[in-house]
Design a protein around this motif. Structure first.
Motif, PDB file in Angstrom:
ATOM      1  N   LEU A 442       0.844  -1.191   0.000  1.00 33.86           N
ATOM      2  CA  LEU A 442       0.000   0.000   0.000  1.00 33.86           C
ATOM      3  C   LEU A 442       0.879   1.241   0.000  1.00 33.86           C
ATOM      4  O   LEU A 442       1.847   1.314   0.758  1.00 33.86           O
ATOM      5  N   LYS A 443       0.543   2.230  -0.830  1.00 30.88           N
ATOM      6  CA  LYS A 443       1.305   3.470  -0.871  1.00 30.88           C
ATOM      7  C   LYS A 443       0.459   4.612  -0.309  1.00 30.88           C
ATOM      8  O   LYS A 443      -0.680   4.810  -0.720  1.00 30.88           O
ATOM      9  N   LEU A 444       1.069   5.351   0.617  1.00 30.81           N
ATOM     10  CA  LEU A 444       0.389   6.410   1.356  1.00 30.81           C
ATOM     11  C   LEU A 444       0.995   7.753   0.969  1.00 30.81           C
ATOM     12  O   LEU A 444       2.187   7.985   1.204  1.00 30.81           O
ATOM     13  N   ALA A 445       0.195   8.634   0.385  1.00 29.96           N
ATOM     14  CA  ALA A 445       0.665   9.954  -0.030  1.00 29.96           C
ATOM     15  C   ALA A 445       0.690  10.902   1.160  1.00 29.96           C
ATOM     16  O   ALA A 445      -0.268  10.965   1.934  1.00 29.96           O
ATOM     17  N   MET A 458      -1.169   5.881  -5.900  1.00 30.44           N
ATOM     18  CA  MET A 458      -1.336   6.052  -4.458  1.00 30.44           C
ATOM     19  C   MET A 458      -2.620   5.362  -3.995  1.00 30.44           C
ATOM     20  O   MET A 458      -3.663   5.492  -4.625  1.00 30.44           O
ATOM     21  N   ASP A 459      -2.543   4.666  -2.852  1.00 31.09           N
ATOM     22  CA  ASP A 459      -3.704   3.953  -2.331  1.00 31.09           C
ATOM     23  C   ASP A 459      -4.510   4.775  -1.336  1.00 31.09           C
ATOM     24  O   ASP A 459      -5.706   4.521  -1.154  1.00 31.09           O
ATOM     25  N   ILE A 460      -3.856   5.726  -0.681  1.00 30.50           N
ATOM     26  CA  ILE A 460      -4.576   6.520   0.314  1.00 30.50           C
ATOM     27  C   ILE A 460      -3.886   7.880   0.455  1.00 30.50           C
ATOM     28  O   ILE A 460      -2.670   7.989   0.317  1.00 30.50           O
ATOM     29  N   ASN A 461      -4.686   8.901   0.696  1.00 28.85           N
ATOM     30  CA  ASN A 461      -4.159  10.255   0.842  1.00 28.85           C
ATOM     31  C   ASN A 461      -4.147  10.640   2.315  1.00 28.85           C
ATOM     32  O   ASN A 461      -5.183  10.618   2.976  1.00 28.85           O
ATOM     33  N   LEU A 482      -7.849  -0.136   5.726  1.00 25.57           N
ATOM     34  CA  LEU A 482      -7.352  -0.492   4.397  1.00 25.57           C
ATOM     35  C   LEU A 482      -6.382  -1.678   4.491  1.00 25.57           C
ATOM     36  O   LEU A 482      -6.348  -2.530   3.593  1.00 25.57           O
ATOM     37  N   MET A 483      -5.587  -1.748   5.565  1.00 23.20           N
ATOM     38  CA  MET A 483      -4.741  -2.919   5.780  1.00 23.20           C
ATOM     39  C   MET A 483      -5.594  -4.196   5.785  1.00 23.20           C
ATOM     40  O   MET A 483      -5.266  -5.193   5.120  1.00 23.20           O
TER      41      MET A 483
END
Length: 513
Positions: A442-445, A458-461, A482-483
């Motif tokens: 998961l990529k978090l911005a 990006m998966d979440i802001n 989300l995890m």
């Protein structure tokens, strides 16, 4: 609230002598929340500006910690960055265990839909893996896996919908190294961790035949057992590349029916092992995505799960914050031993531990490794540090743990997955494009501008924290949920793009001979 309604700067701690620009600040801007401080010159978003006069040689503080010393006099309101701030080798006070508080466990453990293996291990994905002992067998391994690519040959896995795919994880190592040295031991430990990973239903190991990293040596060191779920052979014994590919394809065809029989069932979140990564960091990383991920980690640990912090060169200068949370003096000593190892390792290679941040980090507002490290440690949350592991060493302790690794993200994440991570959470402020196999990433911005620009990756802001629209704790809850959804099978952005095979990068420690 919008970002224009929020104050133009962010103060992290009352004792700091810098604040962070919430957006680009022009000279003459008045910061009402800083007592009417006037900005002197342009300050880019995510960068620092002084809130008081700082004399040459005086320390600069962020997070109520020293991040460097001024190389020249800095006036109130001036931009603080690499032109007037440098690394300071300050003594760290280690209050071992002072912040090691017992974890309050959640009364009702969270669950996700996982895959339970016959031996009780729980998977978040269901792949078949093709590993290589040496670079020389990489082409054959990729050809075997490519035969089952759904985007090229959709019919190959049409009858096996419960198999997430067949992936080849190749590397550039396995020969021209000391046959009894540390590098070979670490490579075998890494490959062994992948071979036994819960997210692989079965594994094929392909070698050349004459390499230093002999397959039988790998199997012996790692205590692996050949059988229906672990097949191994070499190109030289098989009789060439074409025959090797054909044999590999047939072996995987035989593995597929059993791999497809899995079903997802509800399992406790205690079966989650999450690797924590940050790459392409910026001045907002330690304000938004990293502490938000830390809030999610605190939730995970309360639910009995495990989180792995790594990237030793990027905790450098902040290790006292981790020893403060150490469960015992022995755990603190293990962490400090890894710091000393890194100081010696970089010295013998003509480098120093402050050879960081990267160009992109600096463009995003980070100036020294101390500043970067302090923000990076926020990913780990607040719970007790239970143990410290070497690179790719199998994680056997639940809760928050540390695994030694380089700061280079693909190498670090490779070690975490080898240690057992079945999920990766990766924060970024510059837009790192990264994926991982067999564990989803998961990529978090860290900021909303990045989210809007690169939303396909990006998966979440987490930028709402900077904008003033969301608290760290609220973002942490979103990340935790989300995890669980991702562990249950929801595809990540990197999985949709096909990332994962090229990002397998074992740590090359020694000389190539």
């Amino acid at each position: 609230m919008t970002d224009h309604a929020a104050p133009p700067s962010i103060r992290i701690h009352p004792a700091d002598n810098v604040v962070i620009a919430r957006r680009q600040l022009l000279g003459g801007t008045v910061l009402a929340d800083e007592g009417g401080l006037t900005v002197a010159g342009l300050v880019p978003p995510g960068h620092k500006l002084a809130t008081a006069a700082i004399a040459a040689g005086e320390v600069v503080r962020r997070y109520n910690q020293v991040i460097g010393h001024a190389t020249q006099a800095i006036a109130p309101g001036q931009h603080v960055h690499s032109h007037n701030l440098a690394f300071a080798n300050v003594a760290r006070v280690h209050e071992v265990g002072a912040g090691a508080l017992p974890t309050a466990h959640a009364p009702e453990p969270a669950t996700f839909m996982g895959i339970v293996r016959p031996d009780g291990r729980v998977a978040t994905r269901n792949y078949i893996g093709v590993l290589t002992s040496v670079n020389c067998s990489a082409t054959a391994a990729r050809a075997i896996a490519d035969h089952f690519r759904r985007d090229i040959r959709p019919e190959a896995l049409a009858d096996f919908p419960n198999v997430d795919g067949v992936v080849a994880l190749t590397h550039g190592m396995g020969c021209a190294t000391d046959s009894a040295g540390e590098e070979l031991r670490v490579l075998r430990r890494t490959l062994g961790g992948y071979a036994r990973h819960a997210n692989f239903a079965a594994v094929l190991v392909v070698g050349l035949g004459c390499e230093t990293n002999q397959i039988q040596g790998l199997i012996a060191q790692e205590g692996l057992q050949e059988g229906a779920k672990l097949q191994a052979f070499s190109i030289q014994d098989t009789g060439g590349t074409a025959r090797t590919v054909a044999r590999g394809v047939e072996l995987i065809r035989a593995m597929l029916p059993e791999a497809n029989r899995v079903q997802r069932v509800p399992v406790p979140a205690s079966h989650l092992i999450v690797g924590l990564q940050c790459g392409g960091s910026d001045g907002y990383s330690g304000i938004s995505a990293n502490p938000a991920l830390g809030a999610a980690v605190d939730r995970l640990v309360r639910h009995g799960g495990t989180a792995i912090l790594s990237e030793t060169p990027e905790i450098y200068g902040g290790e006292h914050l981790l020893t403060r949370r150490a469960a015992s003096p022995a755990v603190a000593d293990k962490l400090l031993a890894r710091i000393r190892w890194w100081e010696a390792y970089t010295a013998r290679n003509g480098m120093t531990m402050d050879n960081n941040p990267s160009a992109g980090n600096k463009a995003g507002g980070l100036t020294t490794i101390l500043e970067k490290s302090l923000g990076a440690i926020a990913k780990s949350g607040t719970t007790r540090l239970e143990d410290v592991y070497e690179f790719a060493e199998r994680i056997t302790t639940r809760g928050f743990v540390y695994m030694d690794s380089p700061g280079y993200d693909p190498v670090s994440a490779t070690g975490q997955v080898a240690s057992g991570a079945n999920l990766i959470c990766f924060t970024t402020g510059r837009g790192s494009a990264y994926g991982c196999a067999p564990s989803p990433s998961l990529k978090l911005a860290t900021n909303t501008a990045l989210w809007r620009k690169q939303q396909e990756d990006m998966d979440i802001n987490c930028g709402g924290i900077v904008d003033g629209d969301e608290t760290v704790d609220e973002a942490g809850e979103r990340i935790f949920q989300l995890m669980l959804a991702t562990a249950s099978g929801q595809a990540t952005k990197s999985e949709l793009h096909g990332y994962g095979q090229n990002e397998f990068v074992p740590w090359q420690l020694g000389a190539v001979m």
